[in-house]
Design a protein around this motif. Structure first.
Motif, PDB file in Angstrom:
ATOM      1  N   ARG A   1     -15.005   4.389  -1.590  1.00 49.68           N
ATOM      2  CA  ARG A   1     -14.901   3.900  -0.430  1.00 49.68           C
ATOM      3  C   ARG A   1     -14.599   4.527   0.558  1.00 49.68           C
ATOM      4  O   ARG A   1     -13.880   5.599   0.387  1.00 49.68           O
ATOM      5  CB  ARG A   1     -14.102   2.476  -0.683  1.00 49.68           C
ATOM      6  CG  ARG A   1     -14.616   1.612  -1.502  1.00 49.68           C
ATOM      7  CD  ARG A   1     -13.967   0.370  -1.691  1.00 49.68           C
ATOM      8  NE  ARG A   1     -14.638  -0.988  -2.445  1.00 49.68           N
ATOM      9  CZ  ARG A   1     -14.246  -1.815  -3.092  1.00 49.68           C
ATOM     10  NH1 ARG A   1     -12.788  -1.839  -3.071  1.00 49.68           N
ATOM     11  NH2 ARG A   1     -14.797  -2.522  -3.857  1.00 49.68           N
TER      12      ARG A   1
ATOM     13  N   SER B   1      -7.885   0.183   4.326  1.00 52.73           N
ATOM     14  CA  SER B   1      -6.763  -0.085   3.464  1.00 52.73           C
ATOM     15  C   SER B   1      -6.955  -1.291   2.537  1.00 52.73           C
ATOM     16  O   SER B   1      -8.018  -1.950   2.799  1.00 52.73           O
ATOM     17  CB  SER B   1      -5.534  -0.617   4.565  1.00 52.73           C
ATOM     18  OG  SER B   1      -6.078  -2.040   5.054  1.00 52.73           O
ATOM     19  N   GLY B   2      -5.997  -1.207   1.548  1.00 54.93           N
ATOM     20  CA  GLY B   2      -6.367  -2.429   0.561  1.00 54.93           C
ATOM     21  C   GLY B   2      -6.435  -3.896   1.266  1.00 54.93           C
ATOM     22  O   GLY B   2      -7.029  -4.751   0.852  1.00 54.93           O
ATOM     23  N   GLU B   3      -5.421  -3.987   2.308  1.00 51.51           N
ATOM     24  CA  GLU B   3      -5.355  -5.499   3.048  1.00 51.51           C
ATOM     25  C   GLU B   3      -6.667  -5.733   3.714  1.00 51.51           C
ATOM     26  O   GLU B   3      -7.035  -6.826   3.626  1.00 51.51           O
ATOM     27  CB  GLU B   3      -4.282  -5.011   3.914  1.00 51.51           C
ATOM     28  CG  GLU B   3      -3.656  -6.347   4.712  1.00 51.51           C
ATOM     29  CD  GLU B   3      -2.576  -6.257   5.336  1.00 51.51           C
ATOM     30  OE1 GLU B   3      -3.000  -6.219   6.813  1.00 51.51           O
ATOM     31  OE2 GLU B   3      -1.373  -6.017   4.919  1.00 51.51           O
ATOM     32  N   ASP B   4      -7.240  -4.545   4.158  1.00 50.33           N
ATOM     33  CA  ASP B   4      -8.629  -4.790   4.845  1.00 50.33           C
ATOM     34  C   ASP B   4      -9.583  -5.305   4.020  1.00 50.33           C
ATOM     35  O   ASP B   4     -10.488  -6.074   4.127  1.00 50.33           O
ATOM     36  CB  ASP B   4      -8.916  -3.609   5.680  1.00 50.33           C
ATOM     37  CG  ASP B   4      -8.222  -3.191   6.802  1.00 50.33           C
ATOM     38  OD1 ASP B   4      -7.433  -4.263   7.680  1.00 50.33           O
ATOM     39  OD2 ASP B   4      -8.298  -2.116   7.536  1.00 50.33           O
ATOM     40  N   VAL B   5      -9.620  -4.619   2.803  1.00 52.11           N
ATOM     41  CA  VAL B   5     -10.642  -4.898   1.755  1.00 52.11           C
ATOM     42  C   VAL B   5     -10.453  -6.345   1.089  1.00 52.11           C
ATOM     43  O   VAL B   5     -11.470  -7.263   1.076  1.00 52.11           O
ATOM     44  CB  VAL B   5     -10.478  -3.849   0.431  1.00 52.11           C
ATOM     45  CG1 VAL B   5     -11.415  -4.319  -0.493  1.00 52.11           C
ATOM     46  CG2 VAL B   5     -11.140  -2.548   0.995  1.00 52.11           C
ATOM     47  N   GLU B   6      -9.170  -6.520   0.917  1.00 50.53           N
ATOM     48  CA  GLU B   6      -8.791  -7.918   0.458  1.00 50.53           C
ATOM     49  C   GLU B   6      -9.332  -9.088   1.407  1.00 50.53           C
ATOM     50  O   GLU B   6      -9.683 -10.267   1.156  1.00 50.53           O
ATOM     51  CB  GLU B   6      -7.291  -8.019   0.053  1.00 50.53           C
ATOM     52  CG  GLU B   6      -7.122  -7.258  -1.174  1.00 50.53           C
ATOM     53  CD  GLU B   6      -8.082  -7.736  -2.452  1.00 50.53           C
ATOM     54  OE1 GLU B   6      -8.207  -8.633  -2.858  1.00 50.53           O
ATOM     55  OE2 GLU B   6      -8.386  -6.721  -3.046  1.00 50.53           O
TER      56      GLU B   6
ATOM     57  N   LYS C   1     -13.130  -9.341   1.371  1.00 48.62           N
ATOM     58  CA  LYS C   1     -13.541 -10.065   0.052  1.00 48.62           C
ATOM     59  C   LYS C   1     -13.103 -11.523   0.118  1.00 48.62           C
ATOM     60  O   LYS C   1     -14.117 -12.319  -0.013  1.00 48.62           O
ATOM     61  CB  LYS C   1     -12.573  -9.755  -0.881  1.00 48.62           C
ATOM     62  CG  LYS C   1     -12.990  -8.105  -1.554  1.00 48.62           C
ATOM     63  CD  LYS C   1     -12.357  -7.998  -2.696  1.00 48.62           C
ATOM     64  CE  LYS C   1     -12.446  -6.652  -3.264  1.00 48.62           C
ATOM     65  NZ  LYS C   1     -11.510  -6.326  -4.542  1.00 48.62           N
TER      66      LYS C   1
ATOM     67  N   ASP D   1     -16.081  -6.454  -5.428  1.00 46.40           N
ATOM     68  CA  ASP D   1     -15.855  -5.534  -5.997  1.00 46.40           C
ATOM     69  C   ASP D   1     -17.362  -4.862  -6.604  1.00 46.40           C
ATOM     70  O   ASP D   1     -18.180  -5.724  -6.966  1.00 46.40           O
ATOM     71  CB  ASP D   1     -14.996  -5.846  -7.413  1.00 46.40           C
ATOM     72  CG  ASP D   1     -13.576  -5.956  -7.005  1.00 46.40           C
ATOM     73  OD1 ASP D   1     -12.916  -5.221  -6.134  1.00 46.40           O
ATOM     74  OD2 ASP D   1     -12.784  -6.932  -7.351  1.00 46.40           O
TER      75      ASP D   1
END
Length: 56
Positions: A14, A18-23, A26, A33
């Protein structure tokens, strides 16, 4: 678009999110995923769906 795709095709990794942006994406149904599926599995699923959909 550039998160998953490049001039040479689908990216294995990817982009710089950031993980926060991805979450967040989603949670809004905009990202997901990876779903491993074979060609034969998707053809079979599409055939099953085709049988369920009315022409109308």
């Amino acid at each position: 678009m550039s998160t998953y795709w490049s001039a040479s095709g689908w990216k294995q990794e990817r982009g710089p999110l950031s993980g926060e942006d991805v979450e967040f994406a989603k949670s809004k149904g905009l990202m997901f995923d990876p779903i491993p599926i074979t060609h034969d599995e998707i053809v079979s699923r599409l055939h099953e769906l085709h049988l369920q959909v009315a022409k109308k």
